[in-house]
Design a protein around this motif. Structure first.
Motif, PDB file in Angstrom:
ATOM      1  N   GLY A 141      51.246  36.813  39.066  1.00 47.69           N
ATOM      2  CA  GLY A 141      52.043  35.771  39.715  1.00 47.69           C
ATOM      3  C   GLY A 141      51.684  34.419  39.148  1.00 47.69           C
ATOM      4  N   GLY A 142      52.588  33.480  39.248  1.00 47.02           N
ATOM      5  CA  GLY A 142      52.338  32.152  38.695  1.00 47.02           C
ATOM      6  C   GLY A 142      52.991  31.986  37.340  1.00 47.02           C
ATOM      7  N   ALA A 143      52.307  31.270  36.461  1.00 46.94           N
ATOM      8  CA  ALA A 143      52.900  30.940  35.171  1.00 46.94           C
ATOM      9  C   ALA A 143      51.840  30.947  34.073  1.00 46.94           C
ATOM     10  CB  ALA A 143      53.575  29.572  35.243  1.00 46.94           C
ATOM     11  N   LEU A 144      52.310  31.118  32.860  1.00 47.94           N
ATOM     12  CA  LEU A 144      51.475  31.092  31.669  1.00 47.94           C
ATOM     13  C   LEU A 144      52.227  30.284  30.617  1.00 47.94           C
ATOM     14  CD1 LEU A 144      49.116  32.265  29.859  1.00 47.94           C
ATOM     15  CD2 LEU A 144      50.730  34.081  29.283  1.00 47.94           C
ATOM     16  N   THR A 145      51.568  29.293  30.044  1.00 45.63           N
ATOM     17  CA  THR A 145      52.188  28.459  29.017  1.00 45.63           C
ATOM     18  C   THR A 145      51.718  28.912  27.645  1.00 45.63           C
ATOM     19  OG1 THR A 145      52.314  26.581  30.522  1.00 45.63           O
ATOM     20  CG2 THR A 145      52.432  26.084  28.178  1.00 45.63           C
ATOM     21  N   MET A 146      52.665  28.997  26.726  1.00 46.99           N
ATOM     22  CA  MET A 146      52.378  29.321  25.327  1.00 46.99           C
ATOM     23  C   MET A 146      53.166  28.351  24.464  1.00 46.99           C
ATOM     24  SD  MET A 146      52.369  33.467  25.429  1.00 46.99           S
ATOM     25  CE  MET A 146      51.371  33.617  23.947  1.00 46.99           C
ATOM     26  N   GLY A 147      52.508  27.309  24.010  1.00 46.48           N
ATOM     27  CA  GLY A 147      53.190  26.275  23.243  1.00 46.48           C
ATOM     28  C   GLY A 147      54.196  25.561  24.118  1.00 46.48           C
TER      29      GLY A 147
ATOM     30  N   PRO B  26      55.273  24.670  45.285  1.00 45.14           N
ATOM     31  CA  PRO B  26      53.885  24.253  45.504  1.00 45.14           C
ATOM     32  C   PRO B  26      52.918  25.384  45.172  1.00 45.14           C
ATOM     33  CG  PRO B  26      54.954  24.719  47.599  1.00 45.14           C
ATOM     34  CD  PRO B  26      56.001  24.855  46.524  1.00 45.14           C
ATOM     35  N   CYS B  27      51.739  24.988  44.733  1.00 47.48           N
ATOM     36  CA  CYS B  27      50.673  25.955  44.496  1.00 47.48           C
ATOM     37  C   CYS B  27      49.343  25.255  44.752  1.00 47.48           C
ATOM     38  CB  CYS B  27      50.745  26.529  43.082  1.00 47.48           C
ATOM     39  SG  CYS B  27      50.432  25.349  41.764  1.00 47.48           S
TER      40      CYS B  27
ATOM     41  N   GLU C 192      42.058  20.862  48.782  1.00 45.32           N
ATOM     42  CA  GLU C 192      42.847  19.881  48.045  1.00 45.32           C
ATOM     43  C   GLU C 192      44.309  20.081  48.411  1.00 45.32           C
ATOM     44  OE1 GLU C 192      42.016  20.368  43.861  1.00 45.32           O
ATOM     45  OE2 GLU C 192      40.151  19.235  44.033  1.00 45.32           O
ATOM     46  N   PRO C 193      45.101  19.015  48.359  1.00 41.70           N
ATOM     47  CA  PRO C 193      46.531  19.188  48.644  1.00 41.70           C
ATOM     48  C   PRO C 193      47.195  20.060  47.582  1.00 41.70           C
ATOM     49  CG  PRO C 193      46.021  16.899  48.050  1.00 41.70           C
ATOM     50  CD  PRO C 193      44.738  17.649  48.056  1.00 41.70           C
ATOM     51  N   HIS C 194      48.302  20.679  47.980  1.00 38.22           N
ATOM     52  CA  HIS C 194      49.064  21.487  47.036  1.00 38.22           C
ATOM     53  C   HIS C 194      49.583  20.600  45.902  1.00 38.22           C
ATOM     54  CE1 HIS C 194      49.035  24.468  50.247  1.00 38.22           C
ATOM     55  NE2 HIS C 194      49.431  25.350  49.345  1.00 38.22           N
TER      56      HIS C 194
ATOM     57  N   ALA D  32      55.208  23.081  38.200  1.00 42.38           N
ATOM     58  CA  ALA D  32      55.813  22.511  36.986  1.00 42.38           C
ATOM     59  C   ALA D  32      54.930  21.426  36.387  1.00 42.38           C
ATOM     60  CB  ALA D  32      57.201  21.948  37.294  1.00 42.38           C
ATOM     61  N   ASP D  33      54.335  20.593  37.232  1.00 46.00           N
ATOM     62  CA  ASP D  33      53.482  19.513  36.733  1.00 46.00           C
ATOM     63  C   ASP D  33      52.233  20.078  36.056  1.00 46.00           C
ATOM     64  OD1 ASP D  33      55.311  17.698  37.802  1.00 46.00           O
ATOM     65  OD2 ASP D  33      54.198  17.510  39.685  1.00 46.00           O
ATOM     66  N   HIS D  34      51.638  21.095  36.661  1.00 40.41           N
ATOM     67  CA  HIS D  34      50.450  21.737  36.086  1.00 40.41           C
ATOM     68  C   HIS D  34      50.784  22.334  34.717  1.00 40.41           C
ATOM     69  CE1 HIS D  34      46.634  24.081  36.269  1.00 40.41           C
ATOM     70  NE2 HIS D  34      47.352  24.947  35.549  1.00 40.41           N
ATOM     71  N   GLU D  35      51.880  23.058  34.635  1.00 42.17           N
ATOM     72  CA  GLU D  35      52.249  23.700  33.368  1.00 42.17           C
ATOM     73  C   GLU D  35      52.656  22.683  32.308  1.00 42.17           C
ATOM     74  OE1 GLU D  35      51.454  26.808  32.815  1.00 42.17           O
ATOM     75  OE2 GLU D  35      50.845  27.007  34.910  1.00 42.17           O
TER      76      GLU D  35
END
Length: 151
Positions: free
Chosen positions: A57-63, A76-77, A89-91, A95-98
């Motif tokens: 679950g969640g996301a994985l960035t590749m380039g 939110p996560c 910590e607040p959620h 998208a911002d994290h990735e």
């Protein structure tokens, strides 16, 4: 910074990250055969494959590719520190994290994955993950070795 210089820097970063992006596009294409669907997210400078069928679950960035198991990155996560029990910590918005990881790839290009793994991989100890959480919290500080980082 002038808009022209910013766009030139982005183009160079996208080109430098292209080997990782190619791997992400290949993985996303395979995921499409199993129900994933692709969307271009200009703000994130990425192609996002939603409904990617593998992973916890969640996301994985590749380039400049984000493989996402859900339907929207605008969800939110919790931060890595919160998940590890280092405090409440607040959620943050996924998208911002990735997006922070996209920026990190654009700086390190093909060096990103080996450096990321040497720094601890998917872990709260990894400065890349802490920086991505920081960026998602306040909109700056995506570079791992800077207190506030370039924005």
């Amino acid at each position: 910074m002038s808009p022209w210089l910013r766009r030139a820097g982005q183009a160079l970063g996208i080109a430098w990250a292209s080997p990782n992006t190619a791997l992400g596009l290949l993985a996303g294409g395979i995921g499409m055969a199993f129900g994933a669907h692709a969307h271009l997210r200009p703000r994130d400078m990425a192609v996002v494959f939603h409904g990617w069928p593998w992973g916890p679950g969640g996301a994985l960035t590749m380039g400049n590719v984000i493989l996402h198991t859900g339907d929207t990155l605008d969800s939110p996560c919790i931060t890595y520190a919160h998940r590890a029990g280092h405090g409440a910590e607040p959620h943050i918005v996924l998208a911002d994290h990735e997006r922070a990881h996209v920026y990190q790839y654009m700086v390190l290009g093909p060096l990103f994955l080996p450096v990321y793994l040497l720094c601890g991989g998917v872990s709260v100890r990894n400065p890349f993950e802490r920086a991505a959480d920081r960026y998602a919290q306040c909109g700056r500080g995506w570079w791992p070795w800077s207190a506030s980082g370039p924005s």
